[in-house]
Design an enzyme around this catalytic site. Structure first.
Site, PDB file in Angstrom:
ATOM      1  N   CYS A 134     -37.597 112.492  26.905  1.00 64.95           N
ATOM      2  CA  CYS A 134     -38.211 111.379  26.172  1.00 64.95           C
ATOM      3  C   CYS A 134     -39.387 110.814  26.951  1.00 64.95           C
ATOM      4  O   CYS A 134     -39.208 110.031  27.896  1.00 64.95           O
ATOM      5  CB  CYS A 134     -37.172 110.286  25.907  1.00 64.95           C
ATOM      6  SG  CYS A 134     -37.824 108.890  24.959  1.00 64.95           S
ATOM      7  N   CYS A 137     -39.680 107.042  26.715  1.00 61.58           N
ATOM      8  CA  CYS A 137     -38.711 106.322  27.545  1.00 61.58           C
ATOM      9  C   CYS A 137     -39.108 106.331  29.019  1.00 61.58           C
ATOM     10  O   CYS A 137     -38.985 105.319  29.718  1.00 61.58           O
ATOM     11  CB  CYS A 137     -37.325 106.959  27.419  1.00 61.58           C
ATOM     12  SG  CYS A 137     -36.729 107.169  25.735  1.00 61.58           S
ATOM     13  N   ASP A 138     -39.555 107.481  29.514  1.00 61.29           N
ATOM     14  CA  ASP A 138     -39.689 107.673  30.956  1.00 61.29           C
ATOM     15  C   ASP A 138     -41.111 107.887  31.469  1.00 61.29           C
ATOM     16  O   ASP A 138     -41.332 107.947  32.678  1.00 61.29           O
ATOM     17  CB  ASP A 138     -38.832 108.873  31.384  1.00 61.29           C
ATOM     18  CG  ASP A 138     -37.357 108.656  31.072  1.00 61.29           C
ATOM     19  OD1 ASP A 138     -36.914 107.498  31.140  1.00 61.29           O
ATOM     20  OD2 ASP A 138     -36.659 109.627  30.751  1.00 61.29           O
TER      21      ASP A 138
END
Length: 323
Positions: A134, A137-138
């Protein structure tokens, strides 16, 4: 046979949030957490984009917090995985671990989706230590660094573009000599000076002992290998919704995502609701999953309340007649 007023299948942000709202509404929910209690966030180290955690939080810790909150209000949280369902009549029937059968007046499905991986041992070993599925997300953790992303569809192109806004360089590894992404997404990738597309190539190995230090690629045309120094490695080859056991009864799209009535979590079967990544192929974020978990609990509460209306109405008429 045990009967549940409300049965929640799966956990994670969607399932736990549904449980919190349902328990506070007095629905005494029973939850079976599934094969991976807490969902995908249990393999995510740092979560910095979920509201309420200004200093960030470890994924497993966040899921444990949500679980404790659900239990505090009366959710019966259990280990076990739904292996079969029968939604042909009412009450609904659900089999747990191929042996325990329950009936339920209402069911909330929060089984999530699983990221597709390349299958490398190094990918598994370094998951959460530089390997991610992701970018949204990261990606923040790799600002100013060089990273690689694998994939050739719209998601991969979109995430490569997203990473390019944060990172100094993005290598996009494409197996063939062309992408599957839409023309406009391809053009955005090709026009971005920070993105280098590595055509006709596959990942041979992710390098690094404790964290990602690079990636070794193999060209499928020349059979030559090359090593690229990167600190982040993103896999964007798709997700598989955990919906297989429901497909006989519930409408789903070509990829298997459960379809819900727009603006609700209602499926095509009365009393069955779906929330989180099992029905969300667009956003797939913890906060959006939690939001639909709340929606599912509210939808289930209203459904269960409506079920009881005929009985209450009959009692009223009878009392009036008696008077």
């Amino acid at each position: 046979m045990e009967h549940a007023h409300l049965l929640i299948i799966g956990s994670g942000p969607a399932g736990y949030t549904a449980a919190i709202y349902a328990a506070r509404a007095g629905l005494t929910p029973i939850m079976y957490q599934g094969l991976q209690p807490g969902g995908q966030l249990t393999i995510t180290n740092d979560v910095e984009n979920f509201p309420g955690y200004p200093d960030g939080v470890m994924g497993p810790e966040m899921m444990e917090d949500l679980k404790k909150q659900a239990v505090r209000f009366g959710t019966d949280v259990r280990y076990g995985m739904a292996t079969a369902v029968d939604f042909s009549g009412h009450p609904h029937r659900v089999t747990i671990d191929e042996q325990t059968e329950l009936t339920a007046d209402a069911v909330i499905i929060a089984t999530g989706a699983s990221a597709k991986w390349l299958g490398l041992d190094s990918e598994k070993r370094l998951n959460g230590a530089g390997v991610s599925a992701c970018a949204v997300c990261d990606g923040f953790f790799y600002r100013g660094q060089e990273v690689a992303i694998v994939g050739a569809g719209d998601t991969a192109a979109e995430e490569a573009t997203y990473l390019a806004n944060l990172c100094s360089k993005v290598y996009m590894i494409v197996r063939k000599g062309e992408m599957r992404a839409s023309r406009i997404m391809q053009q955005r990738v090709l026009d971005n000076p920070k993105i280098e597309v590595v055509w006709n190539s596959v990942t041979d190995e992710i390098l690094g002992e404790h964290t990602v230090e690079g990636v070794r690629l193999k060209n499928l045309v020349t059979h030559e290998t090359r090593e690229i120094p990167v600190t982040g490695f993103f896999v964007a080859i798709g997700h598989h919704p955990n919906s297989d056991i429901f497909k006989e009864y519930l409408h789903h799209d070509e990829q298997g995502y459960l379809k819900t009535l727009p603006g609700t979590t209602k499926t095509n079967v009365d009393g069955v609701f779906a929330c989180g990544d099992v029905q969300d192929y667009t956003y797939r974020q913890a906060v959006t999953a939690a939001g639909t978990g709340c929606m599912a609990a509210l939808d289930a509460e209203r459904y269960l309340a409506a079920l009881e209306l005929p009985a209450h109405a009959e009692e009223t008429v009878t009392a009036a007649q008696a008077a």
